[in-house]
Structure formats: C-alpha cells, structure tokens
Write a protein that holds these residues in place. Structure first.
Motif, PDB file in Angstrom:
ATOM      1  N   HIS A 322     -21.185  -2.612  16.022  1.00 33.44           N
ATOM      2  CA  HIS A 322     -19.892  -2.945  15.971  1.00 33.44           C
ATOM      3  C   HIS A 322     -19.661  -3.549  17.315  1.00 33.44           C
ATOM      4  O   HIS A 322     -18.565  -4.558  17.273  1.00 33.44           O
ATOM      5  N   LYS A 323     -20.292  -3.443  18.185  1.00 37.16           N
ATOM      6  CA  LYS A 323     -20.119  -4.347  19.658  1.00 37.16           C
ATOM      7  C   LYS A 323     -20.673  -5.880  19.652  1.00 37.16           C
ATOM      8  O   LYS A 323     -20.278  -6.561  20.416  1.00 37.16           O
ATOM      9  N   ASP A 326     -20.076  -9.531  15.783  1.00 38.55           N
ATOM     10  CA  ASP A 326     -19.253 -10.771  15.575  1.00 38.55           C
ATOM     11  C   ASP A 326     -20.010 -12.196  16.328  1.00 38.55           C
ATOM     12  O   ASP A 326     -19.507 -13.258  16.122  1.00 38.55           O
ATOM     13  N   CYS A 358     -25.666  -4.279   7.452  1.00 39.19           N
ATOM     14  CA  CYS A 358     -24.701  -4.320   8.419  1.00 39.19           C
ATOM     15  C   CYS A 358     -23.471  -4.410   7.814  1.00 39.19           C
ATOM     16  O   CYS A 358     -22.548  -3.758   8.296  1.00 39.19           O
ATOM     17  N   CYS A 362     -20.936  -1.217   8.932  1.00 40.23           N
ATOM     18  CA  CYS A 362     -20.204  -1.630  10.023  1.00 40.23           C
ATOM     19  C   CYS A 362     -18.971  -2.214   9.491  1.00 40.23           C
ATOM     20  O   CYS A 362     -18.773  -2.954   8.662  1.00 40.23           O
ATOM     21  N   HIS A 363     -17.803  -1.576  10.105  1.00 41.76           N
ATOM     22  CA  HIS A 363     -16.481  -1.645   9.592  1.00 41.76           C
ATOM     23  C   HIS A 363     -15.642  -2.430  10.656  1.00 41.76           C
ATOM     24  O   HIS A 363     -14.281  -2.413  10.386  1.00 41.76           O
ATOM     25  N   SER A 364     -16.165  -3.118  11.502  1.00 41.57           N
ATOM     26  CA  SER A 364     -15.426  -3.863  12.627  1.00 41.57           C
ATOM     27  C   SER A 364     -15.865  -5.405  12.583  1.00 41.57           C
ATOM     28  O   SER A 364     -15.748  -5.883  13.699  1.00 41.57           O
ATOM     29  N   ILE A 365     -16.245  -5.736  11.453  1.00 43.74           N
ATOM     30  CA  ILE A 365     -16.487  -7.142  11.397  1.00 43.74           C
ATOM     31  C   ILE A 365     -15.217  -8.147  11.119  1.00 43.74           C
ATOM     32  O   ILE A 365     -14.280  -7.551  10.573  1.00 43.74           O
ATOM     33  N   SER A 366     -15.218  -8.937  12.028  1.00 45.06           N
ATOM     34  CA  SER A 366     -14.027  -9.938  11.952  1.00 45.06           C
ATOM     35  C   SER A 366     -13.999 -10.597  10.476  1.00 45.06           C
ATOM     36  O   SER A 366     -14.906 -10.733   9.884  1.00 45.06           O
ATOM     37  N   SER A 367     -12.842 -10.997  10.260  1.00 49.27           N
ATOM     38  CA  SER A 367     -12.662 -11.674   8.855  1.00 49.27           C
ATOM     39  C   SER A 367     -13.536 -12.935   8.716  1.00 49.27           C
ATOM     40  O   SER A 367     -14.018 -13.215   7.848  1.00 49.27           O
ATOM     41  N   LYS A 370     -17.116 -12.083   8.539  1.00 46.83           N
ATOM     42  CA  LYS A 370     -17.407 -11.422   7.282  1.00 46.83           C
ATOM     43  C   LYS A 370     -17.346 -12.441   5.943  1.00 46.83           C
ATOM     44  O   LYS A 370     -18.408 -12.273   5.128  1.00 46.83           O
TER      45      LYS A 370
END
Length: 585
Positions: A322-323, A326, A358, A362-367, A370
């Motif tokens: 998640h870090k 992006d 991923c 992983c649920h913190s990917i920017s739109s 993604k």
C-alpha cells in the motif's frame, strides 16, 4: 637448494625454485622459500612476489602453492609491512603488502577449499588492518577484495564476521571510497605516491592513464566494498546494521561504472536487502529510493532486472504494497510486455500476475493507477479474444488503426502535437494487441509528441513500452533516442547515457539505407548528448564539487539543450517514419 643458477643475484628465489625438475625437491624447496621469505631483509624481495602475483592472476585455480605455506607467507609479509616501516621503505618493499593481499584475493575467488586454507593460515587479521587504512587506499582496495571473496563461502564467512569492525569498515568505505581516491590521488597530482602511479599504469605511464586507472580503481574499491556488504546482507542478523538511511538512500546511485559488470553494485545490494521484510521496510522509508528503482527498471541498465524484482517483491509484501503501489505499479505496467530479459523468461506474464493480485488485495490504490492497471488487464484479455478472431477481422482492425495513425502523422507534421498524441492513443486502442510492430511505432510516435509537449515522464513510459514490444528487446533506435532525451529532461544522466549508448550502437549496426549512405556516421546530436552525460556521470563529480575542484557540466560546444532540427534531420520524426517506411508496417 641443490640447483641454483650461477647468474641468479638472489639465490633461492622463487624462479630458481620453480626450475627444479624433481617433484619432491621442488615441493620442499617451495616450502622453504615461503617460510624464509618473511624473515629476510635483503633487497629484491618484490621480484618473486610480483612473479607470484602474475601467477595468481593467470592461474588462480592452480593448487600447487596452496598447502605449501603460501598463505602464511603472504600474511606474514603484510604484518611485516604494517609493523616495520623501515623495511617497508627500503628498495621496492612498499609494493609487497599490496601484492600479498592481491595474491590472497586471487587464489580465494573461485575455490572454497582455497579460501578455507587461507583462513586457516590466519590471513584475515592482517587484511582487516589493511581495510582500516593502515597503509593507503590502494591496499584497502585489495584487502576488501580478498575479504569479499572469503566472505562469499558459507564455510569461511563466520571467520570474517568474527571481526566485528569489518562490516562497518566496508560500509564506510563504500560511502567514502570515491572521495578518498579523488582527494588523496586524483586531485593531488603533485603529491601522488610514485608507487601508486606505477601500479596504476603498469609501466604504460602518462598522467592521463593514471587518471583513468584511478577512476577504474575507485570504482572497484566501491564495488568490492558493496560485494562484501552483500555477503553480510544475506544474513538477517546483520540487516539492522546495513539498512540505515545513510547507506540505503545512496545505493541506487552506486552503479559502479561500466568496468565492474560482475559486481552487484548498489542495485544488487538493494535486491539482496529486499529479500527480507526488514530490508523492504528500509527501502520504502528512504526518500527517493523507490522512485530510483522505477527509473532503473525503465532504463537500459545492466541491472534492470534487479530493479524490477525489487518492485515486485515490494508489491507482493502486504505491509509495503500500500506504500509503494502508486509509484511502482505504473513502472511495471510499462514493462508488462517483456517476454524475456536476459535469462528470465515470461517476465511480463509474472508482472501481470503480481499486479492482478495487488488489485485484489491492496485497497489503497489511487483511482488513476487503478485505471491503468485495469487497462493492462483488459489488453491482456483482448489478446486472448483475438486468438478466436478471423484473419480478415484482425486485418480490418489493423487497417482502421493505420488510418487513424496516418491522421496523427498529418497533425504532427503541421505542428498540432497534442492532437497528434490523441490520435496515436486512439489508434492504439484500435490496433490488435498481437500487432506488436505497429504498436511499437504508435508508442514511439506518441513518445515523441510527449517530448515536444514537455511531458518527459509520459515520453519515458511510451518509449519503454515500445522497447518492450520490440524484437530484439531494447533494440528500437528511435525509442532509445526519445527516452534518452526524456531522461535528460528529468536530470537522469545515467539512464540517459545508457540509452544514448544503445542508440549509437543501433545506428552503427543498422542496415537502414539512410544510415548506410552516411557510412554509419554517429549523429552529431547523439554525440553531444553522450558527451554531456559522460561528464554529468563522471565518477568523481560529487567529490570534485565538495572539494572545490574545477568542474564544468558541459563541454564548450554543448549548451545542454537539444536542437529539434538536429533530431528531425538526422533521424526520422514520428510522421516521417511512416511516410518513408510504410512497407514495414
């Protein structure tokens, strides 16, 4: 000795010993020679040691001397040089500790049994003293080399690691080696030790040769330090000492130079660090390291695969994914069409698998990222769908893409760059995924548009995609040149240099009629960029700036800007490429 040439000025020397034909006498004479040599004080000792050095360099796997006291002799000679400065300053004895450490390193670099014999002969303590800098950086260089070889083997690593200071000394040397050589040798030409110059030039002489060899040796000093640290990095108990920001933060830029292709260099050490979760955490927390890994992954670097592997491991680790997602995912998306990189096959498929996993975990990917990942997965699905399409349908799709591409070419030629880029994007959406040659051209053309629109990151992305699709990999000259320019715009001198070198190689090897008519002349604009980046990546650049050395980033005939007219006249533009070579597509 039974046989001593009457004309030998040094009775009992190694050369006399080696002439003995009786194996038993030869063996006993060699043992006596190695035992007696450290006890002698007469002149001429450097001659047999230099002869033994030549033998070690030429035949490092020859076992004749290994169990006859050679390592004990070399250790004793190093101690003698460290403790007896009067002896060291006599005749040419100043060379002996260097040769002795080099001999140890050469005989232990390939065979574990030789390394075990060296450790049993107690070579490590005197090598550690040389590593401390008790003499000069020249002896440090061969000491860290020898210790690195001894640390490579599982059976001898503990003997090296028992000396607690070795790892810290290697870390400090990796960080300071270039500055040491610059300030102690390169900059101080009038105070250079004469024997350093002789060692560097091997009798060839000349200040220019000395400087070139000093750069090579400085590179080796840093690379061998990294190699020694790398041996420790495989052991989790040492990672806390290694994974400190002052080292990890500089590793991506310790690329070693082009003369140490077998060294792990900084990126190799990063790869070893990334094997462990502790290391992955340190990489993520160091500013700029992740971005540098992405830049190396998108370059023609010899260690490109290592950077890709680091990014994949970081994405596969839930605590770091998640870090980094992006930043790392867009770089890997650009590389998803690689089929083979060196010995690594189906690399692109593995990249896609990791990215797909991923997306699910992983649920913190920017739109934005993604969306890019989804587009990649759709393109891979399109490839499967196209297998069931008829040949006629594929040709229709390809023809439609060609029409749109030609519209883009027309817009480009009239200076409507943004509109042309949009048309190339539209053509890419139409073009069959399996039509790799056409997609190479479309990505490369759009890369040129982004260059002119001052969007270097986008230009690098498209050029990289074109190079991944091309066969051979990284062999599309125009994309190499465009990426070299884009890297230059971002100040990525090393990456720009490597792309420029490959571009020039492609020009020289090309069978293109236009290049042949110019007798394979290297384009002037490429030469200018190459010269600029060679100066920008000069090994001692940082040290020179720090010590107030004279440094000019550009040659007098290069102002750092790239003339678009040069580019268009010497190499095909995005529009010209299709009008003049339509048969290729």
């Amino acid at each position: 000795m039974e046989i001593i040439p009457s004309d030998c000025p040094f009775p009992g020397c190694l050369f006399c010993v080696m002439k003995e034909e009786n194996p038993s006498k030869r063996r006993s004479n060699i043992i006596k020679f190695f035992k007696d040599l450290p006890l002698q004080d007469e002149d001429g000792q450097v001659l047999p040691i230099s002869g033994l050095w030549n033998t070690a360099m030429a035949h490092p796997n020859d076992p004749e001397f290994i169990n006859l006291g050679m390592f004990e002799c070399m250790a004793a000679l190093i101690w003698k040089g460290l403790k007896n400065r009067r002896w060291l300053s006599r005749d040419q004895n100043i060379y002996i500790p260097y040769y002795a450490a080099h001999i140890i390193g050469s005989y232990t670099m390939n065979l574990e049994e030789f390394a075990i014999a060296a450790v049993n002969a107690a070579v490590i303590p005197p090598l550690v003293e040389l590593l401390r800098g008790r003499l000069t950086w020249v002896e440090q260089r061969v000491a860290v080399r020898a210790l690195g070889h001894l640390a490579t083997y599982a059976s001898t690593f503990p003997a090296v690691a028992r000396h607690d200071e070795v790892l810290e000394l290697a870390i400090q040397l990796s960080l300071s080696s270039l500055e040491i050589v610059y300030s102690h040798f390169y900059k101080s030409a009038d105070r250079r030790p004469r024997y350093h110059c002789d060692l560097l030039t091997r009798g060839m002489g000349g200040a220019e040769m000395e400087s070139r060899k000093a750069e090579e040796w400085a590179s080796q000093l840093q690379c061998w330090s990294l190699q020694l640290i790398n041996c420790y990095a495989f052991k989790p108990e040492f990672l806390v000492d290694i994974c400190k920001p002052e080292l990890v933060g500089k590793l991506p830029w310790m690329w070693g130079g082009l003369v140490n292709e077998n060294s792990p260099a900084g990126i190799g050490l990063l790869r070893t660090i990334c094997h462990h979760k502790i290391g992955q955490g340190s990489v993520v927390s160091c500013p700029g390291v992740l971005e540098a890994l992405c830049d190396i992954a998108r370059s023609s670097d010899d260690w490109q695969y290592m950077a890709i592997e680091c990014l994949l491991w970081l994405l596969k680790n839930p605590s770091t994914c998640h870090k980094v997602v992006d930043i790392a995912a867009p770089a890997l998306i650009d590389l998803a069409d690689i089929t083979k990189l060196g010995d690594h096959v189906r690399l692109g498929d593995f990249i896609v698998e990791v990215l797909e996993e991923c997306m699910q975990t992983c649920h913190s990917i920017s739109s934005q990222v993604k969306e890019q990942m989804e587009e990649l997965l759709i393109s891979k699905q399109r490839f499967k769908w196209e297998k069931s399409m008829s040949k006629e349908d594929l040709q229709i799709k390809q023809a439609a893409a060609l029409v749109v591409k030609l519209e883009g070419n027309s817009l480009f030629s009239t200076g409507k760059i943004a509109e042309a880029a949009a048309k190339y994007s539209e053509a890419l959406a139409m073009c069959p995924v399996r039509s790799k040659r056409e997609r190479v051209v479309l990505n490369s053309n759009r890369s040129q548009c982004y260059l002119l629109l001052q969007q270097p990151r986008a230009a690098i992305s498209d050029a990289t995609r074109a190079l991944c699709l091309h066969r051979p990999f990284n062999g599309h000259a125009k994309s190499l040149w465009r990426r070299a320019q884009a890297h230059d715009m971002l100040g990525l001198a090393k990456e720009s240099l490597l792309d420029a070198i490959l571009f020039i190689n492609e020009c020289l090897q090309s069978k293109d009629a236009e290049l042949t008519s110019r007798q394979n002349r290297v384009p002037e604009y490429a030469t200018k960029l190459l010269k600029k980046q060679m100066r920008a990546t000069w090994l001692f650049r940082e040290a020179a700036v720090k010590h107030g050395g004279v440094y000019s980033e550009y040659d007098g005939d290069c102002d750092g800007e790239h003339d678009g007219d040069d580019d268009d006249s010497d190499w095909e533009t995005a529009s010209e490429s299709d009008e003049r070579r339509e048969s290729e597509f």
